[in-house]
Design an enzyme around this catalytic site. Structure first.
Site, PDB file in Angstrom:
ATOM      1  N   TYR A  54      -1.627   7.724  -5.523  1.00 22.23           N
ATOM      2  CA  TYR A  54      -1.443   7.118  -4.190  1.00 22.23           C
ATOM      3  C   TYR A  54      -0.628   8.035  -3.272  1.00 22.23           C
ATOM      4  CZ  TYR A  54      -2.667   2.765  -6.726  1.00 22.23           C
ATOM      5  OH  TYR A  54      -3.269   1.802  -7.508  1.00 22.23           O
ATOM      6  N   LYS A  79       1.289   5.361 -12.430  1.00 20.85           N
ATOM      7  CA  LYS A  79       0.094   5.625 -13.254  1.00 20.85           C
ATOM      8  C   LYS A  79      -0.233   7.109 -13.269  1.00 20.85           C
ATOM      9  CE  LYS A  79      -1.659   1.364 -11.175  1.00 20.85           C
ATOM     10  NZ  LYS A  79      -1.224   1.441  -9.761  1.00 20.85           N
ATOM     11  N   HIS A 112      -4.417   5.677 -15.629  1.00 23.93           N
ATOM     12  CA  HIS A 112      -5.048   5.011 -14.478  1.00 23.93           C
ATOM     13  C   HIS A 112      -6.514   4.617 -14.753  1.00 23.93           C
ATOM     14  CE1 HIS A 112      -4.439   4.814  -9.836  1.00 23.93           C
ATOM     15  NE2 HIS A 112      -5.242   3.846 -10.241  1.00 23.93           N
TER      16      HIS A 112
HETATM   17  N1  LIG Z   1      -5.443   0.349 -11.250  1.00 24.54           N
HETATM   18  C1  LIG Z   1      -6.331   0.517 -10.305  1.00 24.54           C
HETATM   19  O1  LIG Z   1      -7.347   1.224 -10.487  1.00 24.54           O
HETATM   20  C2  LIG Z   1      -6.132  -0.157  -8.986  1.00 24.54           C
HETATM   21  C3  LIG Z   1      -7.179  -0.186  -8.044  1.00 24.54           C
HETATM   22  C4  LIG Z   1      -6.942  -0.852  -6.834  1.00 24.54           C
HETATM   23  C5  LIG Z   1      -5.718  -1.463  -6.599  1.00 24.54           C
HETATM   24  N2  LIG Z   1      -4.712  -1.375  -7.537  1.00 24.54           N
HETATM   25  C6  LIG Z   1      -3.379  -2.001  -7.319  1.00 24.54           C
HETATM   26  O2  LIG Z   1      -3.568  -3.348  -6.859  1.00 24.54           O
HETATM   27  C7  LIG Z   1      -2.896  -3.504  -5.606  1.00 24.54           C
HETATM   28  C8  LIG Z   1      -3.616  -4.531  -4.753  1.00 24.54           C
HETATM   29  O3  LIG Z   1      -4.981  -4.204  -4.600  1.00 24.54           O
HETATM   30  P1  LIG Z   1      -5.634  -3.680  -3.239  1.00 24.54           P
HETATM   31  O4  LIG Z   1      -4.598  -2.990  -2.428  1.00 24.54           O
HETATM   32  O5  LIG Z   1      -6.839  -2.891  -3.587  1.00 24.54           O
HETATM   33  O6  LIG Z   1      -6.191  -4.981  -2.538  1.00 24.54           O
HETATM   34  P2  LIG Z   1      -5.675  -6.478  -2.213  1.00 24.54           P
HETATM   35  O7  LIG Z   1      -4.224  -6.617  -2.491  1.00 24.54           O
HETATM   36  O8  LIG Z   1      -6.649  -7.388  -2.890  1.00 24.54           O
HETATM   37  O9  LIG Z   1      -5.959  -6.560  -0.650  1.00 24.54           O
HETATM   38  C9  LIG Z   1      -5.298  -5.762   0.288  1.00 24.54           C
HETATM   39  C10 LIG Z   1      -6.008  -5.942   1.644  1.00 24.54           C
HETATM   40  O10 LIG Z   1      -5.947  -7.312   2.035  1.00 24.54           O
HETATM   41  C11 LIG Z   1      -5.233  -7.431   3.275  1.00 24.54           C
HETATM   42  N3  LIG Z   1      -4.314  -8.571   3.112  1.00 24.54           N
HETATM   43  C12 LIG Z   1      -3.194  -8.634   2.333  1.00 24.54           C
HETATM   44  N4  LIG Z   1      -2.610  -9.837   2.419  1.00 24.54           N
HETATM   45  C13 LIG Z   1      -3.366 -10.572   3.265  1.00 24.54           C
HETATM   46  C14 LIG Z   1      -3.269 -11.885   3.761  1.00 24.54           C
HETATM   47  N5  LIG Z   1      -2.259 -12.682   3.399  1.00 24.54           N
HETATM   48  N6  LIG Z   1      -4.218 -12.317   4.623  1.00 24.54           N
HETATM   49  C15 LIG Z   1      -5.240 -11.517   4.989  1.00 24.54           C
HETATM   50  N7  LIG Z   1      -5.392 -10.255   4.551  1.00 24.54           N
HETATM   51  C16 LIG Z   1      -4.460  -9.776   3.702  1.00 24.54           C
HETATM   52  C17 LIG Z   1      -4.494  -6.124   3.468  1.00 24.54           C
HETATM   53  O11 LIG Z   1      -4.404  -5.803   4.851  1.00 24.54           O
HETATM   54  P3  LIG Z   1      -3.109  -5.148   5.564  1.00 24.54           P
HETATM   55  O12 LIG Z   1      -2.494  -4.164   4.620  1.00 24.54           O
HETATM   56  O13 LIG Z   1      -3.712  -4.513   6.777  1.00 24.54           O
HETATM   57  O14 LIG Z   1      -2.190  -6.286   5.902  1.00 24.54           O
HETATM   58  C18 LIG Z   1      -5.401  -5.137   2.749  1.00 24.54           C
HETATM   59  O15 LIG Z   1      -6.463  -4.738   3.593  1.00 24.54           O
HETATM   60  C19 LIG Z   1      -2.921  -2.086  -5.020  1.00 24.54           C
HETATM   61  O16 LIG Z   1      -2.033  -1.914  -3.948  1.00 24.54           O
HETATM   62  C20 LIG Z   1      -2.568  -1.279  -6.242  1.00 24.54           C
HETATM   63  O17 LIG Z   1      -1.181  -1.377  -6.502  1.00 24.54           O
HETATM   64  C21 LIG Z   1      -4.913  -0.746  -8.720  1.00 24.54           C
END
Ligand SMILES: NC(=O)c1ccc[n+]([C@@H]2O[C@H](COP(=O)([O-])OP(=O)(O)OC[C@H]3O[C@@H](n4cnc5c(N)ncnc54)[C@H](OP(=O)(O)O)[C@@H]3O)[C@@H](O)[C@H]2O)c1
Length: 282
Positions: A54, A79, A112
């Site tokens: 990241y 990771k 990861h």
């Molecule tokens: N291990 C892996 O391969 C892997 C892959 C993906 C993710 N991850 C981890 O999982 C975490 C979360 O997953 P993610 O970032 O992919 O997606 P997520 O948390 O499912 O969604 C984030 C998105 O939703 C929006 N959002 C957040 N809260 C909201 C709310 N209350 N209402 C409306 N929209 C909202 C955010 O917009 P804004 O930011 O514009 O507010 C952003 O666009 C990551 O940050 C990372 O730490 C790990």
């Protein structure tokens, strides 16, 4: 909600307690990460999920250091990035992670992606290097991410330490139930990444109907569903109101019927938003 909100913990197979709700920083720009993470810490989050890939571990470390909290008050996960394959590369990159975090340990360090099709990249060999970090105490817990059943089976057959967690894509459109059930039977806790499918599930009529009825937002309903299924979650947001909103999950409960209605939205493989772990080569 205030800093006194009690976030439940999940006890991992190594006896350590991880806060069930954390804050994810995937796609938070490196230059904004210290400020955004600092806001999350002010709201009350005590668990941050970052990764070498990241590019923002430094911002996470700065935020924790600049807060009034001690290092031990915050759980930090990072990771191993996909390009690190040899033992020397992995050791050097781990030292770099600790340097960027400004800490002599990380709470949880994950592989990861398994990358089964990537030339010269064997996840068993990489896991054995993480076992070294665990043994010397610099990674207090170690785990994996995006591992499928067959990958977990190989680790069980060829390695000493059972992963503390498997961090996999899970949300109402992708339950990933086979991997989850298999891991949990081995004592591996489940972390659900993209818990709201990056926003994709929030306009689903089943979810918006429940949200209206229980007087919560759609995001809160979906995150609460994860909490009640005992998953560890760390929604990402750079928006201050959403960072607060996503933390307010512990003063309401979904009924069994509402839980089931959300669970029935599963689309299987068609619901996947990220790469398939068996195909992904990094
Ligand atoms: N291990 C892996 O391969 C892997 C892959 C993906 C993710 N991850 C981890 O999982 C975490 C979360 O997953 P993610 O970032 O992919 O997606 P997520 O948390 O499912 O969604 C984030 C998105 O939703 C929006 N959002 C957040 N809260 C909201 C709310 N209350 N209402 C409306 N929209 C909202 C955010 O917009 P804004 O930011 O514009 O507010 C952003 O666009 C990551 O940050 C990372 O730490 C790990």
């Amino acid at each position: 909600m205030t800093e006194t909100t009690q976030v439940p913990t999940i006890t991992l197979n190594d006896g350590r307690a991880i806060p069930q709700l954390g804050f994810g920083v995937f796609q938070v720009p490196p230059e904004d990460t210290a400020e955004t993470t600092g806001l999350a810490l002010d709201v009350g989050y005590r668990h941050i999920d970052t990764a070498q890939g990241y590019g923002n571990e430094q911002g996470v470390g700065d935020a924790v250091r600049d807060s009034s909290l001690g290092r031990d008050a915050v759980w930090i996960t990072s990771k191993l990035t996909n390009s690190m394959t040899t033992s020397d590369e992995i050791r050097t990159s781990f030292e770099e992670t600790l340097r960027k975090l400004g800490s002599d340990y990380v709470d949880l360090f994950l592989i990861h992606w398994p990358l089964p099709k990537r030339e010269g990249s064997d996840f068993v060999a990489r896991w054995k290097v993480l076992e070294e970090f665990h043994a010397d105490g610099r990674a207090r817990s170690i785990g994996v991410s995006n591992f499928e059943v067959e990958h977990l089976q190989r680790l069980a057959a060829e390695c000493d330490v059972v992963p503390a967690v498997n961090q996999i894509e899970i949300h109402p459109y992708l339950l990933n139930e086979e991997v989850r059930t298999f891991g949990e039977a081995q004592g591996i806790a489940t972390e659900a990444w993209s818990p709201i499918a990056q926003g994709e599930v929030l306009s689903d009529p089943v979810i918006t109907e429940i949200a209206e009825r229980v007087e919560r937002t759609a995001a809160q309903v979906v995150l609460r569903w994860h909490v009640q299924r005992n998953s560890i979650v760390f929604p990402k947001s750079v928006t201050p109101e959403r960072i607060r909103e996503n933390f307010e999950l512990f003063d309401f409960e979904l009924s069994d019927d509402d839980m089931e209605a959300i669970t029935s939205l599963d689309k299987g493989e068609a619901g996947r938003t990220g790469p398939n772990p068996n195909e992904f080569t990094g």
